[in-house]
Enzyme design. Structure first.
Site, mmCIF file in Angstrom:
data_model
loop_
_atom_site.group_PDB
_atom_site.id
_atom_site.type_symbol
_atom_site.label_atom_id
_atom_site.label_comp_id
_atom_site.label_asym_id
_atom_site.label_seq_id
_atom_site.Cartn_x
_atom_site.Cartn_y
_atom_site.Cartn_z
ATOM 1 N N GLU B 50 -2.575 2.453 4.627
ATOM 2 C CA GLU B 50 -3.225 1.809 3.479
ATOM 3 C C GLU B 50 -3.327 0.292 3.637
ATOM 4 O O GLU B 50 -4.239 -0.339 3.089
ATOM 5 C CB GLU B 50 -2.506 2.150 2.178
ATOM 6 C CG GLU B 50 -2.719 3.581 1.705
ATOM 7 C CD GLU B 50 -1.740 4.570 2.300
ATOM 8 O OE1 GLU B 50 -0.989 4.195 3.232
ATOM 9 O OE2 GLU B 50 -1.726 5.730 1.848
ATOM 10 N N PHE B 112 7.181 12.719 -8.732
ATOM 11 C CA PHE B 112 6.929 12.629 -7.293
ATOM 12 C C PHE B 112 5.816 11.617 -7.019
ATOM 13 O O PHE B 112 4.765 11.649 -7.651
ATOM 14 C CB PHE B 112 6.535 14.014 -6.760
ATOM 15 C CG PHE B 112 6.171 13.988 -5.291
ATOM 16 C CD1 PHE B 112 7.121 13.660 -4.335
ATOM 17 C CD2 PHE B 112 4.878 14.256 -4.884
ATOM 18 C CE1 PHE B 112 6.792 13.622 -2.986
ATOM 19 C CE2 PHE B 112 4.534 14.223 -3.539
ATOM 20 C CZ PHE B 112 5.491 13.903 -2.585
ATOM 21 N N GLN B 113 6.041 10.733 -6.093
ATOM 22 C CA GLN B 113 5.097 9.672 -5.714
ATOM 23 C C GLN B 113 4.703 8.791 -6.893
ATOM 24 O O GLN B 113 3.556 8.394 -7.022
ATOM 25 C CB GLN B 113 3.865 10.269 -5.023
ATOM 26 C CG GLN B 113 4.207 10.851 -3.648
ATOM 27 C CD GLN B 113 3.007 11.090 -2.761
ATOM 28 O OE1 GLN B 113 1.923 11.371 -3.253
ATOM 29 N NE2 GLN B 113 3.191 10.987 -1.454
ATOM 30 N N LYS B 162 -3.750 10.814 -12.746
ATOM 31 C CA LYS B 162 -4.499 11.965 -12.233
ATOM 32 C C LYS B 162 -5.243 12.711 -13.347
ATOM 33 O O LYS B 162 -6.364 13.173 -13.157
ATOM 34 C CB LYS B 162 -3.536 12.921 -11.511
ATOM 35 C CG LYS B 162 -4.272 13.997 -10.731
ATOM 36 C CD LYS B 162 -3.329 14.803 -9.836
ATOM 37 C CE LYS B 162 -4.112 15.823 -9.022
ATOM 38 N NZ LYS B 162 -3.242 16.630 -8.164
ATOM 39 N N MET B 479 4.460 -18.352 17.643
ATOM 40 C CA MET B 479 4.660 -19.432 16.665
ATOM 41 C C MET B 479 6.129 -19.553 16.300
ATOM 42 O O MET B 479 6.655 -20.654 16.136
ATOM 43 C CB MET B 479 3.801 -19.177 15.424
ATOM 44 C CG MET B 479 3.722 -20.357 14.484
ATOM 45 S SD MET B 479 3.069 -21.849 15.273
ATOM 46 C CE MET B 479 1.349 -21.769 14.814
#
Lengths: 195, 578
Positions: B50, B112-113, B162, B479
């Protein structure tokens, strides 16, 4: 310098956390904060007390204005305003002390608004600083809790939760030389609580 | 038209003119993916992580000026997107991120999630929404696009539970043409009185400089900026984010300023008496030590965001408004004004600047037997004729790309300036390539950064987005190593990886072309070969001089006139103006 900032904000869930989050994320002070819906239920009035240099206050007002939900913002320090504080103290009482507390409440124009066999709730409102100290001087009086209710035209602030906190955190405070609450007017030596 | 929530989301994107949506499916967005499947207008790009989705959408947005759109699922999908959202936020990139959320009835139950996406992203978005009512869905999306693209742009998250996208619940759909938000009215035009004051001050300046930033690119004001600079004849410097707004090959351009800016740009800033900051925000990498920042200058600051003005540096004349109309207003006043900038003063100012320029702060050892990274970038510029879109990751290679690839057009330099997100370059390049399939897109990266989002090589193949990866491989987190060399007596603590993968084989495993080179004379042929393979992603693994550092440098806590320059033998020295 101390500033009172009055914000008209969309009355949506999360609006309060946007404001509070902004203060913590950018490291600004927030001394007190009250929120309540206005006569237009889609809007809330948030009144907050903060302090900082002019530059910081300028950033605070700009950053608050930048929040999408903020409709209007006024820094009351720029205007004439009335400030009142409302305090309600629940005091544990005994046979012997009830008379004394009633007398004290009268002297300081406090109103007893609730009574149980072992407690009084005294209400007091005034311009700052609220005269809570005499109550605390009573040897038998220990504030158990403090409640406050916001009202829009009358600004009030909540910064005297010292008494109850002192009781709760009495142990911790003993180790310190002065009260840990920045706004508590009492030096540690004058702390009314047994230590 | 009766649509269900999922269809409303997709139809709203269509009505908003969205071409690409970058995303990754999961439980909470299954209804949305089903709606996506049943249409062809909005093209979905399946990334491999993602974070890649947000960076790709970000790259797309930076190159096109249109908002990037991301679709992720709840929980880990949403949290993985956060880095990319913060990246876009710091650089004010318009982006709309649609995240799935667990069904409304179970929100708050540690389902969940489930994560509190609105809470997590609050400090790094311009605004966010949790949609609680399907009838508000289209309006909320319209608001999201409106907020993301107007004023100071930024990412907006729309969190959709959802049940809101439930296919069984259909409601009449109408996408609002316009939306107005009573609490959000970004300023457009600048205050006339302030602009007049600014013009008057500019015309009296003896040692003026224009300091312009990413706001000019975001505000599409490059033409106005060029005219403004040329009418006045002032020197102009760009920030890292502003590169390309003013043609870098023009004589009036004194280079980038700040920590790795040119000597002439930083010295000119330090000595100036009037600075006009245009769409730039006085970032700490630009200002160096704040209390010694431009001690003699009166500052004019044009910015669409009032909170950017006087945030770190006090300014004399603030102008709140969009850069483009404000510059137009200024140009009009300049045209009408009888006064002109003092020729004599400007001449002696330019003389001074030319003296600083003569130091040639960007010179490096061209006779080295090792590949100098600067040389690679110069050759890249030459081979692409300065026309390519260059994305970069974060580190030394980013600074070299900014320093040695003169950008003459806006939106061609795409990098994470504010947040400094390693892993940005490759997915961003994919986003750019999808937007401009006929243009050359190169990702300048390093062996550290490229490994942070290397999985997107797979996305580049699937969607035929052939980009050229210029990996300046010094086997160091360069760096970090440079700072450790300068400030920690060369104690290279964990800035070295023992096991760098074989990038050539890795590229081949992903179905691309890999080329490794280690000699200076191979650089040009390899680049030519890479760009000749039009339809292939080419991973150029270039083994460069491992000890090379980025110069010039203003070390942390130092002022503009206290720069560390390279000296001829390759070591550095503090050099103060004589």
């Amino acid at each position: 310098m101390r500033h009172i900032i009055s914000i008209l904000i969309e009355n949506e869930s999360g609006a309060l956390s946007r404001v509070a989050g902004l203060f913590s994320a950018r490291g600004y002070n927030i001394e007190s904060l009250t929120v309540a819906p206005t006569e237009d239920p889609s809007l809330s009035r948030m009144t907050l007390v903060t302090s900082g240099s002019d530059d910081i206050i300028e950033q605070i007002t700009k950053q608050l204005n930048k929040l999408i939900d903020v409709v209007k913002l006024i820094d009351l320090a720029d205007s004439v305003y009335i400030e009142r504080e409302l305090m309600m103290v629940k005091i544990r009482t005994s046979e012997q002390s009830r008379e004394e507390i009633r007398g004290m409440a009268d002297i300081f124009r406090g109103k007893i608004i609730d009574v149980t066999p072992s407690t009084y709730v005294v209400e007091s409102s005034s311009a700052r600083p609220v005269n809570w100290m005499p109550l605390s001087r009573l040897s038998t009086a220990i504030a158990l809790s403090k409640l406050f209710a916001p009202d829009r035209p009358v600004f009030q602030e909540a910064k005297k939760d010292c008494i109850c906190k002192l009781k709760v955190k009495g142990e911790r405070l003993k180790a310190k030389k002065q009260c840990s609450f920045a706004l508590c007017p009492l030096p540690f030596a004058l702390c009314p609580l047994p230590n | 038209m009766e649509l269900n929530g999922a269809q409303i989301v997709i139809q709203s994107l269509k009505d908003e003119g969205v071409e690409y949506i970058f995303g990754y499916p999961g439980g909470a967005v299954l209804h949305l993916y089903d709606a996506l499947f049943q249409q062809d207008d909005v093209k979905h790009i399946l990334v491999r992580h993602e974070q890649g989705a947000t960076h790709a959408a970000d790259g797309y947005a930076r190159a096109t000026g249109k908002p990037g759109v991301v679709l992720v699922t709840s929980g880990p999908g949403a949290t993985n997107a956060v880095t990319g959202i913060a990246t876009a936020y710091m650089d004010s990139i318009p982006m709309v991120v649609i995240s799935g959320q667990v069904p409304s009835p179970v929100i708050g139950s540690d389902a969940f999630q489930e994560v509190d996406m609105v809470g997590i992203t609050r400090p790094c978005v311009k605004h966010n929404f949790l949609v609680k009512d399907v009838t508000k869905l289209a309006e909320t999306l319209k608001k999201a696009f409106y907020i993301a693209t107007t004023g100071r742009p930024g990412p907006v998250v729309v969190d959709i539970p959802k049940d809101i996208t439930d296919p069984k619940i259909k409601i009449p759909y109408k996408y609002p043409k316009k939306v107005s938000i009573r609490s959000y009215n970004p300023a457009v035009l600048g205050h006339k009185g302030q602009i007049k004051k600014a013009v008057d001050l500019l015309l009296t300046a003896q040692k003026p400089i224009i300091y312009s930033g990413g706001g000019v690119i975001l505000g599409e004001a490059d033409k106005e900026l060029i005219e403004f600079a040329q009418v006045l004849g002032f020197p102009i410097t760009n920030t890292l984010m502003g590169l390309g707004a003013y043609p870098a090959t023009d004589k009036q351009f004194v280079g980038m300023l700040g920590m790795h800016g040119t000597y002439e740009a930083n010295m000119a800033m330090h000595d100036s008496d009037v600075i006009i900051a245009i769409g730039a925000r006085f970032d700490d990498r630009v200002t160096g030590k704040l209390d010694q920042f431009c001690p003699h200058a009166q500052i004019i600051h044009i910015d669409v965001d009032p909170a950017s003005i006087s945030k770190t540096v006090k300014v004399a004349i603030p102008i709140v408004g969009e850069v483009k109309p404000v510059l137009e207003q200024m140009l009009e006043m300049l045209r009408e004004s009888k006064k002109k900038p003092s020729k004599k003063a400007l001449e002696s100012w330019w003389n001074q600047i030319e003296q600083w320029r003569a130091i040639k702060c960007m010179e490096y050892d061209r006779g080295s037997e090792l590949i100098k990274p600067q040389y690679v970038i110069e050759q890249l510029y030459d081979i692409t004729k300065g026309e390519a879109y260059i994305t970069s990751d974060v580190g030394q290679h980013q600074m070299w790309a900014a320093q040695y690839y003169p950008f003459n057009k806006p939106r061609h330099w795409i990098n994470s300036g504010g947040l400094g997100t390693m892993g940005f370059g490759l997915p961003a390049a994919i986003g750019v390539k999808l937007a401009f399939p006929d243009s050359e897109v190169a990702c300048v990266t390093g062996d550290g950064s490229i490994q942070m989002c290397i999985q997107e090589l797979s996305t580049a193949l699937q969607y035929n987005a052939p980009v050229k990866i210029i990996n300046l491989n010094n086997s160091y987190l360069g760096m970090v190593r440079q700072w450790q060399e300068f400030s920690y007596q060369s104690r290279y603590s964990h800035s070295y990886m023992d096991t760098i993968p074989d990038f050539v084989k890795l590229a081949e495993a992903y179905g691309h072309v890999g080329i490794r080179i280690s000699k200076p004379e191979e650089v040009r042929p390899a680049l030519e070969q890479a760009f000749a393979l039009k339809n292939r992603t080419v991973f150029l693994d270039i083994l460069t001089d491992r000890t090379e550092n980025v110069y010039p440098m203003i070390e942390a806590g130092k002022a503009h006139n206290d720069m560390t320059l390279r000296v001829a033998n390759g070591t550095s020295t503090d050099r103060e103006l004589a």
